[in-house]
Design an enzyme around this catalytic site. Structure first.
Site, PDB file in Angstrom:
ATOM      1  N   ARG A  14      -4.234 -31.018  16.320  1.00 53.05           N
ATOM      2  CA  ARG A  14      -3.240 -32.070  16.513  1.00 53.05           C
ATOM      3  C   ARG A  14      -3.734 -33.480  16.201  1.00 53.05           C
ATOM      4  O   ARG A  14      -2.949 -34.416  16.174  1.00 53.05           O
ATOM      5  CB  ARG A  14      -2.643 -31.981  17.925  1.00 53.05           C
ATOM      6  CG  ARG A  14      -1.738 -30.764  18.069  1.00 53.05           C
ATOM      7  CD  ARG A  14      -0.774 -30.924  19.194  1.00 53.05           C
ATOM      8  NE  ARG A  14      -1.452 -30.796  20.470  1.00 53.05           N
ATOM      9  CZ  ARG A  14      -1.204 -31.554  21.520  1.00 53.05           C
ATOM     10  NH1 ARG A  14      -0.301 -32.497  21.463  1.00 53.05           N
ATOM     11  NH2 ARG A  14      -1.853 -31.368  22.640  1.00 53.05           N
ATOM     12  N   THR A  46     -12.007 -20.453  27.693  1.00 54.13           N
ATOM     13  CA  THR A  46     -13.040 -21.333  28.241  1.00 54.13           C
ATOM     14  C   THR A  46     -14.189 -20.549  28.887  1.00 54.13           C
ATOM     15  O   THR A  46     -15.347 -20.965  28.804  1.00 54.13           O
ATOM     16  CB  THR A  46     -12.435 -22.313  29.267  1.00 54.13           C
ATOM     17  OG1 THR A  46     -11.612 -21.564  30.182  1.00 54.13           O
ATOM     18  CG2 THR A  46     -11.572 -23.356  28.590  1.00 54.13           C
ATOM     19  N   ASN A  64     -28.896 -62.907  -1.777  1.00 51.20           N
ATOM     20  CA  ASN A  64     -29.938 -61.972  -1.328  1.00 51.20           C
ATOM     21  C   ASN A  64     -30.040 -60.714  -2.172  1.00 51.20           C
ATOM     22  O   ASN A  64     -30.972 -59.948  -2.018  1.00 51.20           O
ATOM     23  CB  ASN A  64     -29.696 -61.583   0.134  1.00 51.20           C
ATOM     24  CG  ASN A  64     -28.368 -60.876   0.334  1.00 51.20           C
ATOM     25  OD1 ASN A  64     -27.401 -61.136  -0.393  1.00 51.20           O
ATOM     26  ND2 ASN A  64     -28.295 -59.995   1.291  1.00 51.20           N
ATOM     27  N   TYR A  65     -29.083 -60.507  -3.080  1.00 55.27           N
ATOM     28  CA  TYR A  65     -28.993 -59.208  -3.758  1.00 55.27           C
ATOM     29  C   TYR A  65     -28.965 -59.413  -5.254  1.00 55.27           C
ATOM     30  O   TYR A  65     -28.153 -60.180  -5.777  1.00 55.27           O
ATOM     31  CB  TYR A  65     -27.703 -58.524  -3.286  1.00 55.27           C
ATOM     32  CG  TYR A  65     -27.519 -57.104  -3.742  1.00 55.27           C
ATOM     33  CD1 TYR A  65     -28.548 -56.180  -3.628  1.00 55.27           C
ATOM     34  CD2 TYR A  65     -26.295 -56.683  -4.258  1.00 55.27           C
ATOM     35  CE1 TYR A  65     -28.368 -54.866  -4.031  1.00 55.27           C
ATOM     36  CE2 TYR A  65     -26.102 -55.371  -4.659  1.00 55.27           C
ATOM     37  CZ  TYR A  65     -27.143 -54.463  -4.545  1.00 55.27           C
ATOM     38  OH  TYR A  65     -26.965 -53.167  -4.937  1.00 55.27           O
ATOM     39  N   GLY A  89      -4.105 -26.292  35.240  1.00 54.70           N
ATOM     40  CA  GLY A  89      -4.344 -25.266  36.251  1.00 54.70           C
ATOM     41  C   GLY A  89      -4.198 -25.887  37.643  1.00 54.70           C
ATOM     42  O   GLY A  89      -4.580 -27.036  37.866  1.00 54.70           O
TER      43      GLY A  89
HETATM   44  C1  UD1 Z   1      -8.042 -25.764  30.883  1.00 53.31           C
HETATM   45  C2  UD1 Z   1      -8.158 -25.110  32.233  1.00 53.31           C
HETATM   46  C3  UD1 Z   1      -7.104 -25.691  33.171  1.00 53.31           C
HETATM   47  C4  UD1 Z   1      -7.318 -27.191  33.271  1.00 53.31           C
HETATM   48  C5  UD1 Z   1      -7.298 -27.830  31.892  1.00 53.31           C
HETATM   49  C6  UD1 Z   1      -7.704 -29.273  31.991  1.00 53.31           C
HETATM   50  C7  UD1 Z   1      -8.899 -22.837  31.782  1.00 53.31           C
HETATM   51  C8  UD1 Z   1      -8.509 -21.426  31.655  1.00 53.31           C
HETATM   52  N1  UD1 Z   1      -7.928 -23.689  32.077  1.00 53.31           N
HETATM   53  O1  UD1 Z   1      -6.784 -25.420  30.346  1.00 53.31           O
HETATM   54  O2  UD1 Z   1      -7.188 -25.105  34.457  1.00 53.31           O
HETATM   55  O3  UD1 Z   1      -6.320 -27.771  34.094  1.00 53.31           O
HETATM   56  O4  UD1 Z   1      -8.227 -27.171  30.994  1.00 53.31           O
HETATM   57  O5  UD1 Z   1      -7.515 -29.909  30.763  1.00 53.31           O
HETATM   58  O6  UD1 Z   1     -10.070 -23.163  31.669  1.00 53.31           O
HETATM   59  N2  UD1 Z   1     -12.495 -24.444  24.543  1.00 53.31           N
HETATM   60  C9  UD1 Z   1     -13.529 -23.841  23.887  1.00 53.31           C
HETATM   61  N3  UD1 Z   1     -13.416 -22.523  23.524  1.00 53.31           N
HETATM   62  C10 UD1 Z   1     -12.320 -21.794  23.842  1.00 53.31           C
HETATM   63  C11 UD1 Z   1     -11.268 -22.415  24.511  1.00 53.31           C
HETATM   64  C12 UD1 Z   1     -11.383 -23.754  24.853  1.00 53.31           C
HETATM   65  O7  UD1 Z   1     -14.532 -24.474  23.585  1.00 53.31           O
HETATM   66  O8  UD1 Z   1     -12.306 -20.604  23.504  1.00 53.31           O
HETATM   67  C13 UD1 Z   1     -12.590 -25.866  24.890  1.00 53.31           C
HETATM   68  C14 UD1 Z   1     -11.537 -26.684  24.190  1.00 53.31           C
HETATM   69  O9  UD1 Z   1     -12.092 -27.318  23.049  1.00 53.31           O
HETATM   70  C15 UD1 Z   1     -11.160 -27.729  25.199  1.00 53.31           C
HETATM   71  C16 UD1 Z   1     -11.473 -27.074  26.538  1.00 53.31           C
HETATM   72  O10 UD1 Z   1     -12.315 -25.982  26.269  1.00 53.31           O
HETATM   73  O11 UD1 Z   1     -11.971 -28.881  25.077  1.00 53.31           O
HETATM   74  C17 UD1 Z   1     -10.248 -26.660  27.314  1.00 53.31           C
HETATM   75  O12 UD1 Z   1      -9.536 -25.683  26.566  1.00 53.31           O
HETATM   76  P1  UD1 Z   1      -7.963 -25.657  26.510  1.00 53.31           P
HETATM   77  O13 UD1 Z   1      -7.570 -24.532  25.669  1.00 53.31           O
HETATM   78  O14 UD1 Z   1      -7.435 -27.010  26.210  1.00 53.31           O
HETATM   79  O15 UD1 Z   1      -7.651 -25.289  28.020  1.00 53.31           O
HETATM   80  P2  UD1 Z   1      -6.317 -25.622  28.808  1.00 53.31           P
HETATM   81  O16 UD1 Z   1      -5.335 -24.572  28.509  1.00 53.31           O
HETATM   82  O17 UD1 Z   1      -5.944 -27.022  28.593  1.00 53.31           O
END
Ligand code: UD1
Ligand code: MG
Length: 448
Positions: free
Chosen positions: A20, A86, A370-371, A142
């Protein structure tokens, strides 16, 4: 503080990049306060005293990997490919932390405003600690299920009941636990949920089941904001700038219109400095107390000492070093030049690569050439020298102490101390010529 400090490590998630930002630059390399968001996250980890920092990157972003390697070395990179959630992302860091036996905090490469002081309270427990916040609009965050017994679970919005969706205590995503506890719990996380992802958040309920303590500590919502789009990047920047301005004013900096002054992450301004409206500080600006920066100046990689005055409309570039009482006025650009006490360049000049001695005066329109098209060379102007207006000093060249340069000179050879140098065509005089010429022309015009 009497808290026993266990070794600390940080796992910074930067894999699920999203698209995005609609920019060829990976999200976490977008800048806030002139510094990549990922570097803000690494700064916070380092400020927390984390002896190990592991950044989880996706296989599709070689630039992010290169950025991490450059700052922290190969050992700091863990690859998550493909991104399966995550929890799965944190597991990607397991190998890098195989020999680590302290506490691990999970943070994010796209949460640039979270400071060490916001994260620190998450350390020090035996079980799992989550950083929560009170959401103005809980949306897709969450939800923290908090009871008298503490934090029971985190429920993702997609799996939450209508009652749970009304909860405003939300998960920031940041979580800390002892390394052994965290990785054992992550082994038990499954992807049996609405998104089919391995949720890091599941470790809370799993910790409860295993008899580990769980708790939430709270941080301000602004501090935990994540950036997913250009609009949010601008919001983060605005919040960042607000903090910088407030801190500067708390430190005694006078700003008549603080909202118009733009800081970088490392801008240092001493108490008693005056910053007029519409000043931009790029990275590496150091302004000492008692200096004055006048409107519409742009300052980057430069030092301005007490009693010096810069602008309006001045540009200081890297290596500009202005001692006490120096004056750099309107439309003057200074790059990689030290200006000693009381030296002046008040109008329309380019000073690049060199040194200006104490009390020297650089006239309007002076250029340090200078250049030569291939190499840069230095110009040295001695103490108390006077460079007449519209002079070109062709480097390498030295103007001796107390020397004078006549206006309009092109100086290609060194000038001795106390000497006068003139490098321009000599003036020729034709007495009465103009009067005769004009009279003739007037007569010619009248005859038409
Ligand atoms: C997550 C949390 C949620 C919280 C929110 C806050 C989980 C399951 N949920 O949700 O409870 O309120 O963040 O913003 O953790 N990422 C990776 N690899 C992955 C997936 C994500 O590196 O496979 C990184 C993403 O780049 C991002 C972060 O983890 O920076 C959060 O991932 P995202 O998919 O945005 O989680 P949310 O659904 O927003
Ligand atoms: Mg998110």
């Amino acid at each position: 503080m009497t808290t026993p400090t266990r070794a600390r490590a940080a796992v910074i998630l930067a894999a699920g990049q999203g698209t995005r930002m609609k920019s060829p630059l990976p999200k976490v390399l977008h800048r806030v306060g002139g510094r990549a968001m990922l570097d803000h996250a690494i700064d916070a980890a380092e400020a927390l005293g984390c002896e190990r920092v592991v950044v989880v990157v996706g296989d599709h972003s070689p630039e992010v990997r290169a950025h991490v390697v450059k700052r922290l070395g190969e050992a700091a990179v863990a690859v998550q490919d493909p991104p399966l959630g995550t929890g799965h992302a944190v597991l990607a860091a397991r190998e890098a932390l195989a020999d680590f036996d302290g506490e691990v905090v999970v943070t994010y490469g796209d949460v640039p405003l979270l400071k060490a002081s916001d994260i620190a309270p998450a350390f020090g427990a035996d079980g799992v600690t989550v950083i929560g916040f009170e959401a103005r609009d809980a949306g897709a965050y969450g939800r923290l299920i908090l009871t008298d017994a503490g934090l029971e679970a985190i429920v993702e919005a997609k799996e939450a009941s209508a009652d749970q969706l009304r909860i405003t205590a939300c998960n920031s995503g940041v979580l800390a636990a002892p390394a052994g506890v965290l990785f054992d719990l992550l082994d038990r996380v499954t992807n049996a949920n609405a998104k089919g992802e391995y949720y890091l958040t599941d470790v809370v309920a799993l910790a409860r089941e295993a008899g580990h303590p769980t708790r939430a500590v709270f941080a301000p919502e602004d501090a935990v904001m994540g950036v997913n789009a250009q609009g949010e990047l601008a919001q983060a920047e605005a919040l960042f700038q607000k903090v910088q301005r407030e801190t500067a004013m708390e430190n005694g900096v006078t700003m008549a219109a603080p909202d118009t002054v733009h800081f970088s992450w490392d801008t240092r301004i001493g108490g008693g400095a005056v910053i007029e409206p519409y000043v931009v500080f790029g990275p590496g600006a150091v302004i000492e107390g008692g200096a004055r920066i006048r409107s519409f100046s742009h300052i980057e990689g430069a030092r301005v000492a007490a009693g010096a005055e810069v602008g309006p409309y001045a540009r200081l570039r890297p290596g500009a070093d202005l001692a006490e009482g120096v004056k750099v006025g309107n439309f003057v650009e200074v790059k990689n030049v030290t200006m000693a006490k009381g030296a002046k360049a008040n109008h329309l000049a380019y000073l690049g690569d060199g040194a200006v001695g104490a009390g020297a005066n650089i006239g309007a329109g002076t250029i340090f050439c200078n250049y030569d098209g291939f190499f840069k060379h230095r110009t040295e102007v001695g103490e108390g020298a006077f460079v007449g207006s519209n002079s070109a000093l062709v480097a390498p060249v030295r103007i001796g102490e107390g020397a004078m340069i006549g206006s309009g000179s092109v100086i290609t050879r060194d000038v001795g101390a106390g000497d006068l140098a003139l490098g321009r065509g000599e003036q020729t005089m034709k007495p009465g010529w103009a009067g005769r010429f004009m009279a003739a022309m007037r007569a010619k015009k009248a005859a038409r």
